[in-house]
Motif scaffolding. Structure first.
Motif, short mmCIF file in Angstrom:
data_model
loop_
_atom_site.label_atom_id
_atom_site.label_comp_id
_atom_site.label_asym_id
_atom_site.label_seq_id
_atom_site.Cartn_x
_atom_site.Cartn_y
_atom_site.Cartn_z
N GLY A 292 0.82 -1.21 0.00
CA GLY A 292 0.00 0.00 0.00
C GLY A 292 0.85 1.25 0.00
N ALA A 293 2.04 1.15 -0.60
CA ALA A 293 3.02 2.25 -0.53
C ALA A 293 2.62 3.47 -1.34
CB ALA A 293 4.39 1.75 -1.00
N SER A 294 1.69 3.32 -2.26
CA SER A 294 1.28 4.48 -3.06
C SER A 294 0.12 5.23 -2.43
CB SER A 294 0.89 4.02 -4.48
OG SER A 294 -0.22 3.13 -4.44
N GLY A 295 -0.44 4.70 -1.35
CA GLY A 295 -1.54 5.37 -0.67
C GLY A 295 -1.05 6.55 0.17
N ALA A 296 -2.00 7.30 0.70
CA ALA A 296 -1.66 8.51 1.44
C ALA A 296 -0.80 8.22 2.66
CB ALA A 296 -2.95 9.24 1.85
N THR A 297 -1.15 7.17 3.41
CA THR A 297 -0.34 6.81 4.58
C THR A 297 0.89 6.02 4.17
OG1 THR A 297 -2.37 6.72 5.92
CG2 THR A 297 -0.39 5.73 6.86
N GLY A 298 0.75 5.15 3.19
CA GLY A 298 1.88 4.34 2.75
C GLY A 298 3.04 5.17 2.27
N GLN A 299 2.77 6.26 1.57
CA GLN A 299 3.85 7.14 1.12
C GLN A 299 4.59 7.75 2.30
OE1 GLN A 299 3.27 9.92 -2.12
NE2 GLN A 299 1.50 8.79 -2.89
N GLN A 300 3.84 8.09 3.34
CA GLN A 300 4.48 8.65 4.54
C GLN A 300 5.37 7.62 5.21
OE1 GLN A 300 4.42 11.70 5.54
NE2 GLN A 300 2.69 12.63 4.47
N CYS B 1 -0.20 -1.15 4.71
CA CYS B 1 -1.05 0.04 4.70
C CYS B 1 -2.12 -0.12 3.62
CB CYS B 1 -0.23 1.29 4.42
SG CYS B 1 0.98 1.67 5.70
N LEU B 2 -2.44 -1.36 3.32
CA LEU B 2 -3.41 -1.65 2.28
C LEU B 2 -4.79 -1.12 2.66
CD1 LEU B 2 -2.42 -5.34 1.46
CD2 LEU B 2 -2.14 -3.37 -0.07
N GLY B 3 -5.51 -0.67 1.65
CA GLY B 3 -6.87 -0.20 1.86
C GLY B 3 -7.62 -0.18 0.55
N HIS B 4 -8.92 -0.12 0.65
CA HIS B 4 -9.76 -0.08 -0.54
C HIS B 4 -9.90 1.36 -1.04
CE1 HIS B 4 -11.47 -4.24 -0.02
NE2 HIS B 4 -10.92 -4.03 1.17
N ASN B 5 -9.92 1.53 -2.34
CA ASN B 5 -10.18 2.85 -2.91
C ASN B 5 -11.58 3.31 -2.53
OD1 ASN B 5 -7.68 3.00 -4.22
ND2 ASN B 5 -8.45 1.87 -6.00
N MET B 6 -11.69 4.58 -2.16
CA MET B 6 -12.98 5.10 -1.73
C MET B 6 -13.83 5.53 -2.92
SD MET B 6 -13.31 4.70 1.50
CE MET B 6 -12.57 3.10 1.19
N THR B 7 -14.08 4.55 -3.80
CA THR B 7 -14.98 4.72 -4.94
C THR B 7 -16.03 3.62 -4.84
OG1 THR B 7 -13.67 3.28 -6.36
CG2 THR B 7 -13.11 5.62 -6.37
N VAL B 8 -17.08 3.72 -5.62
CA VAL B 8 -18.12 2.68 -5.59
C VAL B 8 -17.51 1.32 -5.92
CG1 VAL B 8 -20.24 1.86 -6.68
CG2 VAL B 8 -19.97 4.29 -6.15
N LYS B 9 -16.66 1.28 -6.95
CA LYS B 9 -16.02 0.02 -7.33
C LYS B 9 -15.07 -0.46 -6.24
CE LYS B 9 -13.19 -2.15 -10.92
NZ LYS B 9 -12.48 -1.95 -12.21
N GLY B 10 -14.31 0.47 -5.66
CA GLY B 10 -13.36 0.10 -4.63
C GLY B 10 -14.02 -0.41 -3.36
N ILE B 11 -15.18 0.16 -3.03
CA ILE B 11 -15.87 -0.23 -1.81
C ILE B 11 -16.68 -1.51 -1.98
CG2 ILE B 11 -17.68 0.46 -0.18
CD1 ILE B 11 -16.78 3.35 -0.58
N PHE B 12 -17.37 -1.64 -3.11
CA PHE B 12 -18.29 -2.75 -3.29
C PHE B 12 -17.82 -3.80 -4.29
CE2 PHE B 12 -20.91 0.89 -1.92
CZ PHE B 12 -21.46 0.34 -0.77
N ARG C 19 -13.01 -8.31 -2.41
CA ARG C 19 -13.74 -7.93 -1.20
C ARG C 19 -12.84 -7.99 0.03
NH1 ARG C 19 -19.39 -8.11 -1.45
NH2 ARG C 19 -20.02 -7.24 -3.46
N TYR C 20 -11.89 -8.95 0.02
CA TYR C 20 -11.03 -9.13 1.19
C TYR C 20 -9.57 -8.89 0.82
CZ TYR C 20 -15.17 -10.97 3.47
OH TYR C 20 -16.42 -11.10 4.02
N LEU C 21 -9.30 -7.72 0.32
CA LEU C 21 -7.95 -7.35 -0.10
C LEU C 21 -6.94 -7.49 1.03
CD1 LEU C 21 -5.98 -5.90 -2.11
CD2 LEU C 21 -6.76 -3.75 -1.09
N VAL C 22 -7.25 -6.92 2.18
CA VAL C 22 -6.31 -6.92 3.32
C VAL C 22 -6.20 -8.32 3.92
CG1 VAL C 22 -5.75 -5.88 5.54
CG2 VAL C 22 -6.89 -4.51 3.78
N PHE C 23 -7.32 -8.94 4.18
CA PHE C 23 -7.32 -10.27 4.79
C PHE C 23 -6.57 -11.27 3.92
CE2 PHE C 23 -9.37 -14.49 4.87
CZ PHE C 23 -9.05 -14.88 6.16
N ASP C 24 -6.86 -11.28 2.62
CA ASP C 24 -6.19 -12.23 1.73
C ASP C 24 -4.69 -11.99 1.68
OD1 ASP C 24 -8.61 -13.41 1.14
OD2 ASP C 24 -8.88 -12.37 -0.78
#
Length: 238
Positions: A7-15, A75-86, A90-95
């Motif tokens: 998740g290095a390209s995300g807002a927290t991951g970059q930090q 720092c993995l997370g889902h994109n806060m878009t309709v596609k990213g959320i739903f 579905r289990y990006l982090v868990f998997d």
């Protein structure tokens, strides 16, 4: 020492990546081909870039990704878009977490520290945390309607219940920030064993810079790691 950041390209991951650059620690990052990172990160000699999607990595590729890594930070997370959320996965982090742990366990010579960035919305019931009736109702609705929250809960439960405290190869810390905000610089913060305010009605704030600083300190400070190993600390801005 070598650190792997997911998740290095995300807002927290970059930090988080910048924290290790500043500390001159070799850091491997996994990013999608479409990911955008600042030039100073992309061209930094302390950074090794691997391109790919974590949910598409096969067993052999995962073993190669984890090679020589002493610490893994998610720092993995889902994109806060309709596609990213739903949408899928579905289990990006868990998997990702289960795949990492299974790969590590297949190599008897490998010991790793795993740091998972979770959410203030996760309740560690095994440590005795309890929510009010109002919090339980809202959290049940959120868990039902928002797949990313279910993913975060499932990933944390896996580390606590399945990996536990006695695994000789995998040691872990689950970091729970308050409501994430953007600050340019680190500021005073406090770390608590459990939430000291309502995670729903008064979650507090935590800057991404402070979260990244705490996770980097967990990586390099053995005394801090021993304090929080196998725990789910909550971090707040002071």
């Amino acid at each position: 020492m070598r650190v792997l950041v997911l998740g290095a390209s995300g807002a927290t991951g970059q930090q988080v990546v910048r924290q290790f650059i500043n500390r001159h620690i070799h850091t491997r990052i996994l990013i999608r081909k479409s990911a955008v990172l600042p030039k100073d990160v992309l061209e930094n000699p302390w950074i090794e870039i691997v391109q790919g999607n974590i949910n598409e990595i096969k067993d052999g590729e995962m073993n190669h990704l984890l090679r020589d890594c002493d610490v893994i930070i998610s720092c993995l997370g889902h994109n806060m878009t309709v596609k990213g959320i739903f949408g899928k996965p579905r289990y990006l982090v868990f998997d990702a977490i289960t795949s990492i742990c299974e790969t590590v366990r297949q190599r008897a010579d490998r010991r790793v520290r795993l740091i998972l960035m979770s959410t203030i919305g996760y309740t560690n019931t095994l440590s005795g945390e309890r929510n009010s009736i109002g919090e339980k109702i809202i959290m049940s609705i959120v868990k039902l309607l928002l797949p990313p929250h279910r993913d975060n809960v499932k990933a944390a439960n896996y580390l606590i219940a399945e990996i536990g405290r006695k695994d000789d190869q995998i040691k872990w810390v689950i970091v729970r920030p308050g409501t994430l905000v953007n600050h340019d610089e680190a500021s005073p913060y406090e770390v608590c064993e459990s939430p000291v305010r309502s995670p729903i009605f008064n979650a507090g704030t935590t800057s991404r810079t402070n979260v990244s600083h705490f996770m980097a300190e967990l990586t390099v400070e053995d005394s801090l790691w021993k304090k929080w190993e196998s725990k789910t600390p909550v971090i707040y801005n002071k």
